[in-house]
Design a protein around this motif. Structure first.
Motif, PDB file in Angstrom:
ATOM      1  N   LEU A 132      77.055  54.536  93.586  1.00 35.54           N
ATOM      2  CA  LEU A 132      75.751  53.893  93.419  1.00 35.54           C
ATOM      3  C   LEU A 132      75.506  52.870  94.528  1.00 35.54           C
ATOM      4  O   LEU A 132      74.430  52.840  95.129  1.00 35.54           O
ATOM      5  CB  LEU A 132      75.635  53.226  92.052  1.00 35.54           C
ATOM      6  CG  LEU A 132      74.333  52.452  91.810  1.00 35.54           C
ATOM      7  CD1 LEU A 132      73.117  53.375  91.885  1.00 35.54           C
ATOM      8  CD2 LEU A 132      74.389  51.739  90.471  1.00 35.54           C
ATOM      9  N   LEU A 192      72.486  52.789  97.247  1.00 39.74           N
ATOM     10  CA  LEU A 192      71.562  51.659  97.336  1.00 39.74           C
ATOM     11  C   LEU A 192      71.610  50.965  98.691  1.00 39.74           C
ATOM     12  O   LEU A 192      70.650  50.302  99.082  1.00 39.74           O
ATOM     13  CB  LEU A 192      71.844  50.651  96.230  1.00 39.74           C
ATOM     14  CG  LEU A 192      71.610  51.144  94.806  1.00 39.74           C
ATOM     15  CD1 LEU A 192      72.009  50.070  93.802  1.00 39.74           C
ATOM     16  CD2 LEU A 192      70.172  51.584  94.603  1.00 39.74           C
ATOM     17  N   LEU A 217      67.267  58.719  89.389  1.00 42.06           N
ATOM     18  CA  LEU A 217      66.534  57.464  89.304  1.00 42.06           C
ATOM     19  C   LEU A 217      65.034  57.641  89.519  1.00 42.06           C
ATOM     20  O   LEU A 217      64.252  56.749  89.191  1.00 42.06           O
ATOM     21  CB  LEU A 217      67.084  56.464  90.326  1.00 42.06           C
ATOM     22  CG  LEU A 217      68.558  56.078  90.133  1.00 42.06           C
ATOM     23  CD1 LEU A 217      69.025  55.176  91.265  1.00 42.06           C
ATOM     24  CD2 LEU A 217      68.776  55.426  88.781  1.00 42.06           C
ATOM     25  N   ASP A 255      66.282  55.631  83.675  1.00 43.91           N
ATOM     26  CA  ASP A 255      67.472  55.054  84.324  1.00 43.91           C
ATOM     27  C   ASP A 255      67.084  54.189  85.516  1.00 43.91           C
ATOM     28  O   ASP A 255      67.689  53.140  85.757  1.00 43.91           O
ATOM     29  CB  ASP A 255      68.432  56.151  84.779  1.00 43.91           C
ATOM     30  CG  ASP A 255      69.202  56.782  83.630  1.00 43.91           C
ATOM     31  OD1 ASP A 255      69.252  56.180  82.536  1.00 43.91           O
ATOM     32  OD2 ASP A 255      69.751  57.882  83.830  1.00 43.91           O
ATOM     33  N   GLY A 256      66.072  54.614  86.277  1.00 42.49           N
ATOM     34  CA  GLY A 256      65.596  53.819  87.403  1.00 42.49           C
ATOM     35  C   GLY A 256      65.024  52.491  86.952  1.00 42.49           C
ATOM     36  O   GLY A 256      65.272  51.446  87.555  1.00 42.49           O
ATOM     37  N   LEU A 302      67.778  50.100  85.862  1.00 41.90           N
ATOM     38  CA  LEU A 302      68.534  49.510  86.960  1.00 41.90           C
ATOM     39  C   LEU A 302      67.884  48.217  87.463  1.00 41.90           C
ATOM     40  O   LEU A 302      68.549  47.347  88.027  1.00 41.90           O
ATOM     41  CB  LEU A 302      68.635  50.524  88.119  1.00 41.90           C
ATOM     42  CG  LEU A 302      69.429  50.129  89.344  1.00 41.90           C
ATOM     43  CD1 LEU A 302      70.884  49.825  88.977  1.00 41.90           C
ATOM     44  CD2 LEU A 302      69.361  51.244  90.384  1.00 41.90           C
ATOM     45  N   HIS A 303      66.599  48.062  87.213  1.00 44.62           N
ATOM     46  CA  HIS A 303      65.835  46.922  87.725  1.00 44.62           C
ATOM     47  C   HIS A 303      66.459  45.553  87.428  1.00 44.62           C
ATOM     48  O   HIS A 303      66.584  44.732  88.344  1.00 44.62           O
ATOM     49  CB  HIS A 303      64.392  46.986  87.211  1.00 44.62           C
ATOM     50  CG  HIS A 303      63.580  45.792  87.569  1.00 44.62           C
ATOM     51  ND1 HIS A 303      63.070  45.589  88.831  1.00 44.62           N
ATOM     52  CD2 HIS A 303      63.223  44.710  86.841  1.00 44.62           C
ATOM     53  CE1 HIS A 303      62.425  44.435  88.856  1.00 44.62           C
ATOM     54  NE2 HIS A 303      62.491  43.897  87.663  1.00 44.62           N
ATOM     55  N   SER A 323      69.491  44.685  87.032  1.00 43.55           N
ATOM     56  CA  SER A 323      70.693  44.506  87.852  1.00 43.55           C
ATOM     57  C   SER A 323      70.319  44.198  89.296  1.00 43.55           C
ATOM     58  O   SER A 323      70.934  43.330  89.932  1.00 43.55           O
ATOM     59  CB  SER A 323      71.565  45.764  87.803  1.00 43.55           C
ATOM     60  OG  SER A 323      72.001  45.989  86.484  1.00 43.55           O
TER      61      SER A 323
END
Length: 138
Positions: A23, A27, A74, A95-96, A99-100, A102
């Protein structure tokens, strides 16, 4: 805990670390975080051209990043065909969106850690689109 359980737990922890590494590798690619921030800032799906304009990236790079995000689960890519014209829109998956927070935490950490007063004065780009002195979005 027996040796078999211990090695099983070690294996699971190693798998977890590998997933985190994967991941973070994703990113860390050029324009990846900015693409996620732009998609998150818009609650509706977005056309490629709008994402491209806001991310300020080449079409080739953005296309690669969106494909990678889609492969990772995502982002969704949806094609719409109206008569003879096909348009493509992108949106964050659940899931996307998940993730925000984090990503927001990482930006917050950098803001507080930075010794650059220009950076310290910003809000995180996850919560607010900020612009640079040259007018471009951060």
């Amino acid at each position: 805990m027996g040796d078999a359980e211990s090695s099983g737990v070690k294996s699971i922890r190693r798998d977890l670390r590998n997933e985190v590494d994967n991941l973070l590798s994703l990113l860390s690619k050029s324009t990846m975080l900015h693409t996620l921030v732009v998609l998150n800032s818009n609650k509706e799906s977005m056309r490629f051209s709008e994402i491209e304009r806001r991310v300020e990236s080449s079409a080739t790079t953005l296309s690669r990043r969106l494909t990678e995000l889609e492969e990772y689960g995502l982002v969704t890519r949806t094609e719409f065909t109206d008569s003879q014209v096909t348009r493509v829109e992108y949106a964050l998956t659940d899931d996307g969106v998940a993730l925000h927070p984090s990503l927001e935490s990482v930006f917050e950490w950098v803001l507080h850690k930075s010794s650059d007063s220009r950076i310290q004065s910003l809000e995180t780009p996850c919560s607010t689109q900020v612009t640079t002195g040259s007018g471009g979005e951060v």
